[in-house]
Design a protein around this motif. Structure first.
Motif, PDB file in Angstrom:
ATOM      1  N   CYS A 160     -71.647 -48.611  -0.465  1.00  0.00           N
ATOM      2  CA  CYS A 160     -70.916 -47.340  -0.595  1.00  0.00           C
ATOM      3  C   CYS A 160     -69.408 -47.568  -0.535  1.00  0.00           C
ATOM      4  O   CYS A 160     -68.648 -46.973  -1.296  1.00  0.00           O
ATOM      5  CB  CYS A 160     -71.335 -46.376   0.504  1.00  0.00           C
ATOM      6  N   LEU A 161     -68.981 -48.439   0.373  1.00  0.00           N
ATOM      7  CA  LEU A 161     -67.546 -48.659   0.564  1.00  0.00           C
ATOM      8  C   LEU A 161     -66.904 -49.456  -0.573  1.00  0.00           C
ATOM      9  O   LEU A 161     -65.680 -49.452  -0.713  1.00  0.00           O
ATOM     10  CB  LEU A 161     -67.282 -49.338   1.909  1.00  0.00           C
ATOM     11  N   ALA A 216     -63.676 -44.976  -2.037  1.00  0.00           N
ATOM     12  CA  ALA A 216     -64.584 -44.570  -0.950  1.00  0.00           C
ATOM     13  C   ALA A 216     -63.929 -44.784   0.404  1.00  0.00           C
ATOM     14  O   ALA A 216     -63.258 -45.792   0.635  1.00  0.00           O
ATOM     15  CB  ALA A 216     -65.896 -45.340  -1.031  1.00  0.00           C
ATOM     16  N   LYS A 230     -64.657 -43.991   4.804  1.00  0.00           N
ATOM     17  CA  LYS A 230     -65.646 -43.567   5.797  1.00  0.00           C
ATOM     18  C   LYS A 230     -64.951 -42.814   6.921  1.00  0.00           C
ATOM     19  O   LYS A 230     -63.806 -43.086   7.269  1.00  0.00           O
ATOM     20  CB  LYS A 230     -66.457 -44.743   6.327  1.00  0.00           C
ATOM     21  N   LEU A 251     -69.341 -40.657   4.107  1.00  0.00           N
ATOM     22  CA  LEU A 251     -68.636 -41.399   3.070  1.00  0.00           C
ATOM     23  C   LEU A 251     -68.118 -40.413   2.038  1.00  0.00           C
ATOM     24  O   LEU A 251     -68.879 -39.583   1.525  1.00  0.00           O
ATOM     25  CB  LEU A 251     -69.572 -42.431   2.444  1.00  0.00           C
TER      26      LEU A 251
END
Length: 119
Positions: free
Chosen positions: A9-10, A15, A17, A28
């Motif tokens: 995801c990062l 992106a 968090k 996210l």
């Protein structure tokens, strides 16, 4: 597996968090909008909320017992994926891609263009 999903995801353009709901829920975002929530329970079994096209969401729920209507979210537009080993990681990554793309597609043009410049 959770570490791999968070890292995936990062790696998405822009992106970020956050923990706006406390230490148990990793949020996210891209362009200030949520594309995934990870309920940090255990490393090998946890829940992941992802945005999804309503038609695809229904199909995924019918096909996979681990995909359910979004927990604490709009159940039409969000799925909760039970990450328990029953779904291949590649399928989860595809669902993350879909969620991210839906959110980016709704961002203002200037924000989308700034994401492209980050590459």
């Amino acid at each position: 597996m959770k570490t791999s999903i968070i890292a995936y995801c990062l790696k998405k353009q822009g992106a970020m968090k956050e923990y706006p709901f406390g230490p148990e829920i990793l949020v996210l975002k891209v362009g200030g909008k949520i594309f995934a929530l990870i309920f940090e329970e255990a490393e090998d079994e946890f829940r992941l909320n992802l945005k999804c096209d309503p038609v695809i969401a229904e199909n995924l729920r019918e096909q996979h017992e681990a995909v359910r209507p979004g927990y604490h979210m709009n159940k039409k537009h969000w799925n909760t994926v039970m990450v328990d080993g029953s779904l291949p990681l590649t399928d989860i990554f595809d669902m993350i891609n879909h969620s991210y793309d839906l959110v980016v597609g709704k961002l203002p043009k200037s924000v989308r263009e700034s994401l492209l410049e980050m590459k």
